[in-house]
Design a protein around this motif. Structure first.
Motif, PDB file in Angstrom:
ATOM      1  N   MET A   1       0.845  -1.191   0.000  1.00  0.00           N
ATOM      2  CA  MET A   1       0.000   0.000   0.000  1.00  0.00           C
ATOM      3  C   MET A   1       0.882   1.243   0.000  1.00  0.00           C
ATOM      4  SD  MET A   1      -2.988   1.055   2.689  1.00  0.00           S
ATOM      5  CE  MET A   1      -4.015   2.501   2.391  1.00  0.00           C
ATOM      6  N   ASP A   5      -1.712   6.779   0.150  1.00  0.00           N
ATOM      7  CA  ASP A   5      -3.014   6.187   0.472  1.00  0.00           C
ATOM      8  C   ASP A   5      -3.146   5.942   1.968  1.00  0.00           C
ATOM      9  OD1 ASP A   5      -3.682   6.220  -2.193  1.00  0.00           O
ATOM     10  OD2 ASP A   5      -2.965   4.176  -2.538  1.00  0.00           O
ATOM     11  N   GLN A   6      -2.088   5.515   2.586  1.00  0.00           N
ATOM     12  CA  GLN A   6      -2.131   5.272   4.024  1.00  0.00           C
ATOM     13  C   GLN A   6      -2.384   6.568   4.782  1.00  0.00           C
ATOM     14  OE1 GLN A   6       1.284   3.190   5.471  1.00  0.00           O
ATOM     15  NE2 GLN A   6       0.589   3.164   7.615  1.00  0.00           N
ATOM     16  N   VAL A   8      -4.044   9.188   3.656  1.00  0.00           N
ATOM     17  CA  VAL A   8      -5.442   9.580   3.428  1.00  0.00           C
ATOM     18  C   VAL A   8      -6.371   8.799   4.347  1.00  0.00           C
ATOM     19  CG1 VAL A   8      -7.308   9.556   1.737  1.00  0.00           C
ATOM     20  CG2 VAL A   8      -5.044  10.324   1.060  1.00  0.00           C
ATOM     21  N   SER A  36      -9.813  10.782  -3.455  1.00  0.00           N
ATOM     22  CA  SER A  36      -8.776   9.776  -3.238  1.00  0.00           C
ATOM     23  C   SER A  36      -9.099   8.833  -2.098  1.00  0.00           C
ATOM     24  CB  SER A  36      -7.440  10.463  -2.964  1.00  0.00           C
ATOM     25  OG  SER A  36      -7.535  11.301  -1.809  1.00  0.00           O
ATOM     26  N   ALA A  40      -8.451   4.435  -1.921  1.00  0.00           N
ATOM     27  CA  ALA A  40      -7.550   4.006  -0.853  1.00  0.00           C
ATOM     28  C   ALA A  40      -8.218   2.982   0.059  1.00  0.00           C
ATOM     29  CB  ALA A  40      -7.099   5.231  -0.047  1.00  0.00           C
ATOM     30  N   ARG A  43      -8.197  -0.452  -1.534  1.00  0.00           N
ATOM     31  CA  ARG A  43      -6.895  -1.126  -1.421  1.00  0.00           C
ATOM     32  C   ARG A  43      -6.716  -1.729  -0.043  1.00  0.00           C
ATOM     33  NH1 ARG A  43      -5.456   3.773  -4.096  1.00  0.00           N
ATOM     34  NH2 ARG A  43      -5.060   3.423  -6.316  1.00  0.00           N
TER      35      ARG A  43
END
Length: 413
Positions: A1, A5-6, A8, A36, A40, A43
């Motif tokens: 990841m 993304d982490q 967010v 976004s 995220a 994922r």
């Protein structure tokens, strides 16, 4: 990841915890602006061993428990991906990796099966009546509809229950797994018009994977995921087909067509008549139809609505029309008899019930004498209907009685 993304996801987790209850409505409206965030979260759900999976599932459940419709729909958009993650882990026989997902699915299920008062919710619908207008017909176009006392007594009481009441579930078992998942898909389909394109794509992928895993069609689709077969039920496939139908008509024609073919393939292998009936009906209705290719605009399902013009004949068959038809037929028979009576047919044979001297003659002797007289006199007509002769004789006797003249074959006393 990715680290972005982490970040967010972590920001999303922290801001809701410090949010006051009065600001929940405005916060729900602002979620659409975070473009976004949704990718995220997808994922995170797909990575079963992610450290963020448990707090994400917990926050999604808090969204659903809040009672805010927009937050509930935000959670529901991830339902197909959550269901696939749970089924894939269950098929891999590693249930410890899906504990938080199981808790989220069971929590949504237990919230939905009861109403606000805590009573078991029963989902039902009323059978449509032709006496009430709809998008398919107008009662005035059908004609007069006589409502009897019995019809009025039963009017509006045809209620069909299609879901419920359901039992509370604390854990998933092999017996209740698809009962819970089917009901969750039913709740998802009730909010299909609010689902995003990514959610509809996830639903189509779920349908294809569940249907083909472990079967030869998996090689055709070139899916390299799990190879073990998953048990499914007919009701579960029907709910999948319902969502696929919406996706087909709202920008996911390619993925939707493949998913529908895969579900029908599995329904044929399992011999599920309900899924085959619904799937083939949708497939037939979409043949030659121009599916919407764009993913924006109003969400809808294409259906063919019959015109409001009357297709039913107003000359309905009633007891009065049948009686009139019988009268017309009787009059036509009398006219034909009168026309036969007007043609010369020779002398009317006389029928005497007594002899000339007033003595009764036996039936056999009278018949023998009539036969001998007809043979000698040659007055018998060939091809004359005996029934017509009897009718003419009765009319002739009636006319003689009206004129006051005695008729032949009768003895006056």
């Amino acid at each position: 990841m990715l680290a972005m993304d982490q970040g967010v996801v972590e920001e999303w987790l922290s801001e809701f915890k410090t949010l006051p209850e009065t600001a929940i409505s405005s916060y729900a409206s602002s979620l659409k602006e975070k473009g976004s965030l949704v990718p995220a979260l997808y994922r995170v759900i797909r990575e079963n061993y992610s450290d963020l999976l448990e707090p994400v599932c917990h926050q999604l459940f808090e969204f659903y428990r809040s009672g805010e419709p927009r937050l509930q729909r935000f959670t529901l958009q991830f339902l197909p991906e959550l269901v696939w993650s749970y089924l894939s882990v269950s098929a891999g026989r590693d249930p410890h990796c899906s504990g938080c997902i199981e808790a989220l699915l069971l929590g949504i299920y237990n919230l939905e099966i009861v109403d606000k008062d805590g009573q078991s919710r029963v989902l039902s619908f009323t059978v449509p009546s032709l006496s009430k207008p709809s998008v398919y017909h107008e009662p005035s176009a059908i004609g007069s509809m006589a409502l009897t006392e019995g019809a009025l007594a039963n009017h509006g009481l045809s209620r069909v229950v299609y879901s419920g009441p359901h039992l509370q579930r604390e854990t998933f078992t092999a017996q209740n797994r698809f009962e819970v998942l089917t009901f969750l898909l039913l709740c998802y389909n009730a909010a299909l018009s609010y689902m995003t394109s990514s959610s509809l794509q996830s639903l189509c992928q779920l349908s294809s994977r569940v249907s083909i895993c472990g079967y030869p069609r998996q090689q055709l689709r070139r899916y390299k995921g799990i190879n073990s077969r998953m048990m499914v039920t007919s009701e579960f496939l029907v709910q999948l087909i319902t969502g696929i139908h919406f996706a087909l008509c709202n920008g996911e024609s390619e993925l939707g067509s493949k998913a529908l073919d895969d579900v029908l393939y599995r329904a044929q292998l399992e011999l599920y008549p309900e899924a085959l009936l619904v799937g083939n009906a949708i497939k037939s209705s979409l043949c030659g139809a121009a599916l919407k290719s764009n993913k924006e605009g109003t969400r809808s399902i294409q259906v063919e609505i019959t015109p409001t013009s009357s297709r039913i004949s107003r000359n309905a068959v009633t007891s009065l029309s049948i009686r009139g038809h019988r009268w017309k037929r009787h009059e036509s028979q009398e006219n034909s008899v009168d026309s036969l009576d007007s043609t010369p047919v020779g002398p009317i044979p006389s029928i005497s019930v007594t002899g000339v001297s007033g003595e009764r003659v036996a039936n056999g002797e009278a018949l023998r004498s009539r036969t001998e007289g007809e043979t000698l006199g040659g007055t018998t007509e060939v091809g004359v209907d005996p029934r017509g002769q009897e009718v003419r004789r009765q009319k002739s006797v009636r006319r003689h009685l009206e004129d006051g003249t005695p008729s032949a074959g009768r003895v006056q006393f």
